[in-house]
Design a protein around this motif. Sequence first.
Motif, PDB file in Angstrom:
ATOM      1  N   PRO A   1       1.022  -0.968  -0.120  1.00  0.00           N
ATOM      2  CA  PRO A   1      -0.358  -0.201   0.147  1.00  0.00           C
ATOM      3  C   PRO A   1       1.187   1.430   0.015  1.00  0.00           C
ATOM      4  O   PRO A   1       1.834   1.345   0.695  1.00  0.00           O
ATOM      5  N   ILE A   2       0.678   2.179  -0.343  1.00  0.00           N
ATOM      6  CA  ILE A   2       1.255   3.509  -1.097  1.00  0.00           C
ATOM      7  C   ILE A   2      -0.237   4.674  -0.506  1.00  0.00           C
ATOM      8  O   ILE A   2      -1.003   4.384  -1.626  1.00  0.00           O
ATOM      9  N   ASP A   3      -0.079   5.360   0.639  1.00  0.00           N
ATOM     10  CA  ASP A   3      -1.422   6.554   1.138  1.00  0.00           C
ATOM     11  C   ASP A   3      -2.233   5.278   1.140  1.00  0.00           C
ATOM     12  O   ASP A   3      -3.588   6.451   0.361  1.00  0.00           O
ATOM     13  N   GLY A   4      -2.630   4.441   1.811  1.00  0.00           N
ATOM     14  CA  GLY A   4      -3.462   3.793   1.757  1.00  0.00           C
ATOM     15  C   GLY A   4      -4.265   2.953  -0.054  1.00  0.00           C
ATOM     16  O   GLY A   4      -5.876   2.168   0.510  1.00  0.00           O
ATOM     17  N   VAL A   5      -3.390   3.310  -0.814  1.00  0.00           N
ATOM     18  CA  VAL A   5      -3.828   2.152  -1.879  1.00  0.00           C
ATOM     19  C   VAL A   5      -3.207   1.553  -2.266  1.00  0.00           C
ATOM     20  O   VAL A   5      -2.534   1.676  -2.568  1.00  0.00           O
ATOM     21  N   ASP A   6      -3.296   0.014  -2.632  1.00  0.00           N
ATOM     22  CA  ASP A   6      -2.944  -1.291  -2.464  1.00  0.00           C
ATOM     23  C   ASP A   6      -2.287  -0.576  -4.220  1.00  0.00           C
ATOM     24  O   ASP A   6      -2.897  -0.355  -5.251  1.00  0.00           O
TER      25      ASP A   6
ATOM     26  N   HIS B   1       0.002  -2.339  -7.199  1.00  0.00           N
ATOM     27  CA  HIS B   1       0.793  -4.033  -7.973  1.00  0.00           C
ATOM     28  C   HIS B   1       1.867  -2.992  -9.331  1.00  0.00           C
ATOM     29  O   HIS B   1       1.507  -2.237  -9.359  1.00  0.00           O
ATOM     30  N   PRO B   2       2.635  -4.232  -9.091  1.00  0.00           N
ATOM     31  CA  PRO B   2       3.985  -3.955 -10.146  1.00  0.00           C
ATOM     32  C   PRO B   2       3.444  -3.551 -11.435  1.00  0.00           C
ATOM     33  O   PRO B   2       4.153  -2.493 -11.830  1.00  0.00           O
ATOM     34  N   ASP B   3       2.217  -4.490 -12.077  1.00  0.00           N
ATOM     35  CA  ASP B   3       1.604  -3.665 -13.513  1.00  0.00           C
ATOM     36  C   ASP B   3       1.343  -2.248 -12.949  1.00  0.00           C
ATOM     37  O   ASP B   3       1.326  -1.242 -14.185  1.00  0.00           O
ATOM     38  N   TRP B   4       0.693  -2.096 -12.586  1.00  0.00           N
ATOM     39  CA  TRP B   4       0.337  -0.024 -12.405  1.00  0.00           C
ATOM     40  C   TRP B   4       1.428   0.628 -12.301  1.00  0.00           C
ATOM     41  O   TRP B   4       2.005   2.090 -12.199  1.00  0.00           O
ATOM     42  N   SER B   5       3.379   0.193 -12.357  1.00  0.00           N
ATOM     43  CA  SER B   5       4.332   1.081 -12.045  1.00  0.00           C
ATOM     44  C   SER B   5       4.620   1.042 -13.835  1.00  0.00           C
ATOM     45  O   SER B   5       6.428   0.775 -13.878  1.00  0.00           O
ATOM     46  N   ARG B   6       3.922   0.771 -14.774  1.00  0.00           N
ATOM     47  CA  ARG B   6       4.795   0.788 -15.677  1.00  0.00           C
ATOM     48  C   ARG B   6       4.105   1.344 -17.230  1.00  0.00           C
ATOM     49  O   ARG B   6       2.767   1.171 -17.290  1.00  0.00           O
ATOM     50  N   ILE B   7       4.685   1.703 -18.357  1.00  0.00           N
ATOM     51  CA  ILE B   7       4.230   2.045 -19.070  1.00  0.00           C
ATOM     52  C   ILE B   7       3.517   0.996 -19.922  1.00  0.00           C
ATOM     53  O   ILE B   7       4.368   0.430 -20.586  1.00  0.00           O
ATOM     54  N   PRO B   8       1.967   0.922 -20.760  1.00  0.00           N
ATOM     55  CA  PRO B   8       1.727  -0.027 -21.065  1.00  0.00           C
ATOM     56  C   PRO B   8       1.944   0.222 -22.297  1.00  0.00           C
ATOM     57  O   PRO B   8       2.770   1.371 -22.953  1.00  0.00           O
ATOM     58  N   ASP B   9       3.005  -0.862 -23.153  1.00  0.00           N
ATOM     59  CA  ASP B   9       3.224  -1.040 -24.829  1.00  0.00           C
ATOM     60  C   ASP B   9       1.976   0.316 -25.316  1.00  0.00           C
ATOM     61  O   ASP B   9       1.398  -0.114 -25.083  1.00  0.00           O
ATOM     62  N   HIS B  10       2.715   0.339 -26.740  1.00  0.00           N
ATOM     63  CA  HIS B  10       1.689   1.170 -27.689  1.00  0.00           C
ATOM     64  C   HIS B  10       2.558   2.102 -28.536  1.00  0.00           C
ATOM     65  O   HIS B  10       3.946   1.856 -28.608  1.00  0.00           O
ATOM     66  N   SER B  11       2.538   2.430 -29.635  1.00  0.00           N
ATOM     67  CA  SER B  11       2.648   2.793 -30.926  1.00  0.00           C
ATOM     68  C   SER B  11       2.331   4.336 -31.112  1.00  0.00           C
ATOM     69  O   SER B  11       3.168   5.417 -31.518  1.00  0.00           O
ATOM     70  N   HIS B  12       0.224   4.166 -30.915  1.00  0.00           N
ATOM     71  CA  HIS B  12      -0.005   5.130 -30.476  1.00  0.00           C
ATOM     72  C   HIS B  12      -0.378   5.945 -29.326  1.00  0.00           C
ATOM     73  O   HIS B  12      -0.999   5.017 -28.796  1.00  0.00           O
ATOM     74  N   HIS B  13      -0.940   6.810 -28.988  1.00  0.00           N
ATOM     75  CA  HIS B  13      -1.700   6.623 -27.561  1.00  0.00           C
ATOM     76  C   HIS B  13      -2.752   7.788 -28.272  1.00  0.00           C
ATOM     77  O   HIS B  13      -2.483   9.105 -29.129  1.00  0.00           O
TER      78      HIS B  13
END
Length: 119
Positions: free
Chosen positions: A6-11, A13-25
């Motif tokens: 938990p960080i500041d009361g929010v659980d 997960h490692p996946d929430w710490s990476r930029i998703p793969d993509h070529s267009h935003h």
Amino acid sequence: MADITPIDGVDTHPDWSRIPDHSHHVFLCTGPRCTQRGALQLWKTLRRRLLELQRIEVPDGVLLTRTHCQFPCNLGPVLTVYPQRCWYGVHSKADVIRLVDMHLAGGEVVDDLLLKERA
């Protein structure tokens, strides 16, 4: 199992710490004026078509983000594609499908959907 701390009361997960793969935003406005013009239904069409083509969060795919007002409101719903910096006005399901097929899957800018300022 991944460590969830938990960080500041929010659980976390490692996946929430990476930029998703993509070529267009892709950013679709869901501000008040664009929503009145059907942006939420167009969002569903956009997401469904990208899922059909397996283009969501993959290396050659698309990272989708809903936004609030992007301006120019009177030309919306507004959809922007980066890194090409294309600003589109999408007004129908057919516009969205064509944009996905031509630009996001095919690499070709859809000239007739590009926003052009009006007086």
